[in-house]
Motif scaffolding. Sequence first.
Motif, PDB file in Angstrom:
ATOM      1  N   PRO A  10       0.845  -1.197   0.000  1.00 26.68           N
ATOM      2  CA  PRO A  10       0.000   0.000   0.000  1.00 26.68           C
ATOM      3  C   PRO A  10       0.884   1.251   0.000  1.00 26.68           C
ATOM      4  CG  PRO A  10      -0.035  -1.058   2.150  1.00 26.68           C
ATOM      5  CD  PRO A  10       0.765  -1.941   1.243  1.00 26.68           C
ATOM      6  N   VAL A  11       0.310   2.341  -0.481  1.00 29.23           N
ATOM      7  CA  VAL A  11       1.050   3.604  -0.531  1.00 29.23           C
ATOM      8  C   VAL A  11       0.247   4.704   0.147  1.00 29.23           C
ATOM      9  CG1 VAL A  11       2.329   3.028  -2.638  1.00 29.23           C
ATOM     10  CG2 VAL A  11       0.159   4.235  -2.807  1.00 29.23           C
ATOM     11  N   ARG A  12       0.966   5.693   0.632  1.00 28.05           N
ATOM     12  CA  ARG A  12       0.345   6.875   1.225  1.00 28.05           C
ATOM     13  C   ARG A  12       0.806   8.092   0.436  1.00 28.05           C
ATOM     14  NH1 ARG A  12       0.997   6.296   6.656  1.00 28.05           N
ATOM     15  NH2 ARG A  12      -1.005   5.243   6.601  1.00 28.05           N
ATOM     16  N   VAL A  13      -0.156   8.886   0.019  1.00 33.05           N
ATOM     17  CA  VAL A  13       0.127  10.143  -0.661  1.00 33.05           C
ATOM     18  C   VAL A  13       0.039  11.237   0.397  1.00 33.05           C
ATOM     19  CG1 VAL A  13      -0.584  11.746  -2.465  1.00 33.05           C
ATOM     20  CG2 VAL A  13      -0.844   9.273  -2.812  1.00 33.05           C
ATOM     21  N   VAL A  14       1.060  12.073   0.452  1.00 38.67           N
ATOM     22  CA  VAL A  14       1.126  13.164   1.423  1.00 38.67           C
ATOM     23  C   VAL A  14       1.230  14.467   0.643  1.00 38.67           C
ATOM     24  CG1 VAL A  14       2.447  14.177   3.320  1.00 38.67           C
ATOM     25  CG2 VAL A  14       2.300  11.677   3.092  1.00 38.67           C
ATOM     26  N   GLU A  64      -4.536   7.032   1.437  1.00 37.84           N
ATOM     27  CA  GLU A  64      -3.899   5.716   1.407  1.00 37.84           C
ATOM     28  C   GLU A  64      -4.562   4.899   0.315  1.00 37.84           C
ATOM     29  OE1 GLU A  64      -3.221   2.077   4.512  1.00 37.84           O
ATOM     30  OE2 GLU A  64      -3.055   4.118   5.281  1.00 37.84           O
ATOM     31  N   TRP A  65      -3.721   4.183  -0.434  1.00 40.40           N
ATOM     32  CA  TRP A  65      -4.159   3.415  -1.594  1.00 40.40           C
ATOM     33  C   TRP A  65      -3.591   2.010  -1.506  1.00 40.40           C
ATOM     34  CZ3 TRP A  65      -7.260   5.757  -5.319  1.00 40.40           C
ATOM     35  CH2 TRP A  65      -7.466   7.127  -5.123  1.00 40.40           C
ATOM     36  N   GLU A  66      -4.287   1.048  -2.113  1.00 37.56           N
ATOM     37  CA  GLU A  66      -3.848  -0.350  -2.080  1.00 37.56           C
ATOM     38  C   GLU A  66      -2.494  -0.561  -2.742  1.00 37.56           C
ATOM     39  OE1 GLU A  66      -6.957  -2.611  -3.939  1.00 37.56           O
ATOM     40  OE2 GLU A  66      -8.163  -2.641  -2.107  1.00 37.56           O
ATOM     41  N   SER A  67      -2.177   0.262  -3.744  1.00 35.32           N
ATOM     42  CA  SER A  67      -0.931   0.077  -4.487  1.00 35.32           C
ATOM     43  C   SER A  67      -0.570   1.366  -5.218  1.00 35.32           C
ATOM     44  CB  SER A  67      -1.089  -1.054  -5.517  1.00 35.32           C
ATOM     45  OG  SER A  67      -2.029  -0.667  -6.510  1.00 35.32           O
ATOM     46  N   PHE A  68       0.662   1.411  -5.689  1.00 37.57           N
ATOM     47  CA  PHE A  68       1.110   2.537  -6.499  1.00 37.57           C
ATOM     48  C   PHE A  68       0.303   2.590  -7.800  1.00 37.57           C
ATOM     49  CE2 PHE A  68       4.383   4.529  -9.347  1.00 37.57           C
ATOM     50  CZ  PHE A  68       4.278   5.797  -8.802  1.00 37.57           C
ATOM     51  N   GLU A  69      -0.036   1.424  -8.335  1.00 39.30           N
ATOM     52  CA  GLU A  69      -0.826   1.375  -9.562  1.00 39.30           C
ATOM     53  C   GLU A  69      -2.200   2.005  -9.353  1.00 39.30           C
ATOM     54  OE1 GLU A  69       1.042  -1.209  -8.391  1.00 39.30           O
ATOM     55  OE2 GLU A  69       2.575  -0.865  -9.916  1.00 39.30           O
ATOM     56  N   ASP A  94       3.150  27.052  -3.681  1.00 38.74           N
ATOM     57  CA  ASP A  94       4.194  26.361  -2.900  1.00 38.74           C
ATOM     58  C   ASP A  94       3.622  25.129  -2.201  1.00 38.74           C
ATOM     59  OD1 ASP A  94       2.676  27.766  -1.063  1.00 38.74           O
ATOM     60  OD2 ASP A  94       4.379  28.269   0.204  1.00 38.74           O
ATOM     61  N   ARG A  95       3.181  24.160  -2.980  1.00 36.02           N
ATOM     62  CA  ARG A  95       2.648  22.920  -2.420  1.00 36.02           C
ATOM     63  C   ARG A  95       3.606  21.786  -2.750  1.00 36.02           C
ATOM     64  NH1 ARG A  95      -1.989  24.625  -5.992  1.00 36.02           N
ATOM     65  NH2 ARG A  95      -1.431  23.908  -8.053  1.00 36.02           N
ATOM     66  N   TRP A  96       3.536  20.761  -1.934  1.00 35.86           N
ATOM     67  CA  TRP A  96       4.433  19.613  -2.080  1.00 35.86           C
ATOM     68  C   TRP A  96       3.629  18.338  -1.983  1.00 35.86           C
ATOM     69  CZ3 TRP A  96       5.573  15.482   1.081  1.00 35.86           C
ATOM     70  CH2 TRP A  96       6.693  14.720   0.723  1.00 35.86           C
ATOM     71  N   THR A  97       3.960  17.379  -2.847  1.00 37.02           N
ATOM     72  CA  THR A  97       3.299  16.074  -2.834  1.00 37.02           C
ATOM     73  C   THR A  97       4.362  14.989  -2.878  1.00 37.02           C
ATOM     74  OG1 THR A  97       1.378  16.945  -4.019  1.00 37.02           O
ATOM     75  CG2 THR A  97       1.669  14.561  -4.032  1.00 37.02           C
ATOM     76  N   GLY A  98       4.183  13.963  -2.048  1.00 32.81           N
ATOM     77  CA  GLY A  98       5.062  12.799  -2.072  1.00 32.81           C
ATOM     78  C   GLY A  98       4.228  11.535  -1.992  1.00 32.81           C
ATOM     79  N   VAL A  99       4.721  10.470  -2.631  1.00 32.48           N
ATOM     80  CA  VAL A  99       4.060   9.166  -2.587  1.00 32.48           C
ATOM     81  C   VAL A  99       5.015   8.206  -1.897  1.00 32.48           C
ATOM     82  CG1 VAL A  99       3.020   7.301  -3.931  1.00 32.48           C
ATOM     83  CG2 VAL A  99       2.832   9.669  -4.732  1.00 32.48           C
ATOM     84  N   PHE A 100       4.537   7.553  -0.843  1.00 36.04           N
ATOM     85  CA  PHE A 100       5.373   6.716  -0.003  1.00 36.04           C
ATOM     86  C   PHE A 100       4.839   5.302   0.073  1.00 36.04           C
ATOM     87  CE2 PHE A 100       5.767  11.033   1.387  1.00 36.04           C
ATOM     88  CZ  PHE A 100       7.106  11.199   1.664  1.00 36.04           C
TER      89      PHE A 100
END
Length: 115
Positions: A10-14, A64-69, A94-100
Amino acid sequence: MTERNAAPAPVRVVRLLRVLEGREAEFVESYQDVLERAVRSPGHLREQLCRSLDDPGQWLLTSEWESFEAIKRWRTDPDHAALVGPMNACLHDDRWTGVFEIVPEDPGARKPRQG
Protein backbone atom coordinates in the motif's frame (compact mmCIF):
# COMPACT_ATOMS: atom_id res chain seq x y z
CA MET A 1 11.29 -2.38 -1.43
CA THR A 2 8.59 -4.95 -2.13
CA GLU A 3 9.70 -8.43 -3.04
CA ARG A 4 8.85 -9.98 -6.39
CA ASN A 5 5.70 -12.11 -6.36
CA ALA A 6 4.58 -10.38 -3.17
CA ALA A 7 1.32 -8.46 -3.04
CA PRO A 8 1.76 -4.80 -3.96
CA ALA A 9 2.55 -2.63 -0.98
CA PRO A 10 0.00 0.00 0.00
CA VAL A 11 1.05 3.60 -0.53
CA ARG A 12 0.34 6.87 1.22
CA VAL A 13 0.13 10.14 -0.66
CA VAL A 14 1.13 13.16 1.42
CA ARG A 15 0.32 16.69 0.26
CA LEU A 16 1.50 19.76 2.15
CA LEU A 17 -0.64 22.69 1.04
CA ARG A 18 -1.03 26.40 1.71
CA VAL A 19 -4.60 27.65 1.26
CA LEU A 20 -5.14 31.20 0.07
CA GLU A 21 -6.44 33.45 2.83
CA GLY A 22 -10.22 33.79 2.69
CA ARG A 23 -10.60 30.67 0.48
CA GLU A 24 -10.66 28.09 3.29
CA ALA A 25 -14.39 27.26 3.07
CA GLU A 26 -14.20 27.00 -0.71
CA PHE A 27 -11.15 24.74 -0.39
CA VAL A 28 -12.90 22.39 2.06
CA GLU A 29 -16.04 22.28 -0.10
CA SER A 30 -14.08 21.47 -3.26
CA TYR A 31 -12.02 18.89 -1.33
CA GLN A 32 -15.29 17.19 -0.31
CA ASP A 33 -16.22 16.95 -4.02
CA VAL A 34 -12.86 15.31 -4.78
CA LEU A 35 -13.23 12.99 -1.79
CA GLU A 36 -16.67 11.81 -2.93
CA ARG A 37 -15.12 10.64 -6.18
CA ALA A 38 -11.89 9.30 -4.64
CA VAL A 39 -13.69 6.95 -2.26
CA ARG A 40 -15.32 5.30 -5.29
CA SER A 41 -11.99 4.90 -7.06
CA PRO A 42 -10.67 1.30 -7.07
CA GLY A 43 -7.87 0.89 -4.55
CA HIS A 44 -8.68 3.94 -2.40
CA LEU A 45 -8.47 2.99 1.29
CA ARG A 46 -8.73 6.14 3.38
CA GLU A 47 -8.16 9.86 3.39
CA GLN A 48 -7.63 12.62 5.92
CA LEU A 49 -7.50 16.42 5.75
CA CYS A 50 -5.76 18.28 8.58
CA ARG A 51 -5.25 21.99 9.30
CA SER A 52 -2.21 23.22 11.17
CA LEU A 53 -2.86 24.67 14.61
CA ASP A 54 0.44 26.57 14.49
CA ASP A 55 -0.12 27.99 11.00
CA PRO A 56 -3.82 27.88 9.95
CA GLY A 57 -2.92 28.61 6.33
CA GLN A 58 -1.08 25.30 6.10
CA TRP A 59 -2.95 22.05 5.48
CA LEU A 60 -1.96 18.40 5.28
CA LEU A 61 -3.86 16.00 3.05
CA THR A 62 -3.09 12.29 3.18
CA SER A 63 -4.63 9.41 1.31
CA GLU A 64 -3.90 5.72 1.41
CA TRP A 65 -4.16 3.41 -1.59
CA GLU A 66 -3.85 -0.35 -2.08
CA SER A 67 -0.93 0.08 -4.49
CA PHE A 68 1.11 2.54 -6.50
CA GLU A 69 -0.83 1.38 -9.56
CA ALA A 70 -4.12 2.38 -7.89
CA ILE A 71 -2.93 5.95 -7.26
CA LYS A 72 -1.56 6.15 -10.81
CA ARG A 73 -4.99 5.13 -12.18
CA TRP A 74 -6.64 7.83 -10.05
CA ARG A 75 -4.19 10.51 -11.15
CA THR A 76 -4.46 9.62 -14.86
CA ASP A 77 -8.26 9.34 -14.89
CA PRO A 78 -9.44 11.70 -17.67
CA ASP A 79 -11.76 13.51 -15.21
CA HIS A 80 -9.09 13.97 -12.51
CA ALA A 81 -7.69 17.34 -13.62
CA ALA A 82 -11.13 18.91 -13.92
CA LEU A 83 -12.19 17.44 -10.58
CA VAL A 84 -9.20 18.76 -8.60
CA GLY A 85 -9.06 22.10 -10.45
CA PRO A 86 -11.42 23.99 -8.12
CA MET A 87 -9.55 22.69 -5.06
CA ASN A 88 -6.15 23.60 -6.51
CA ALA A 89 -7.45 27.08 -7.41
CA CYS A 90 -7.67 27.75 -3.64
CA LEU A 91 -3.97 26.98 -3.10
CA HIS A 92 -0.70 28.88 -3.25
CA ASP A 93 1.82 27.44 -5.70
CA ASP A 94 4.19 26.36 -2.90
CA ARG A 95 2.65 22.92 -2.42
CA TRP A 96 4.43 19.61 -2.08
CA THR A 97 3.30 16.07 -2.83
CA GLY A 98 5.06 12.80 -2.07
CA VAL A 99 4.06 9.17 -2.59
CA PHE A 100 5.37 6.72 0.00
CA GLU A 101 5.36 2.95 0.20
CA ILE A 102 3.95 1.86 3.56
CA VAL A 103 6.35 -0.47 5.34
CA PRO A 104 4.48 -3.29 7.09
CA GLU A 105 4.70 -3.32 10.84
CA ASP A 106 6.48 -6.20 12.51
CA PRO A 107 4.06 -7.25 15.27
CA GLY A 108 6.90 -9.03 17.07
CA ALA A 109 8.85 -5.78 17.35
CA ARG A 110 6.14 -4.10 19.39
CA LYS A 111 6.42 -4.38 23.12
CA PRO A 112 3.32 -4.15 25.30
CA ARG A 113 3.00 -0.96 27.27
CA GLN A 114 3.36 -1.32 30.98
CA GLY A 115 1.65 0.58 33.69
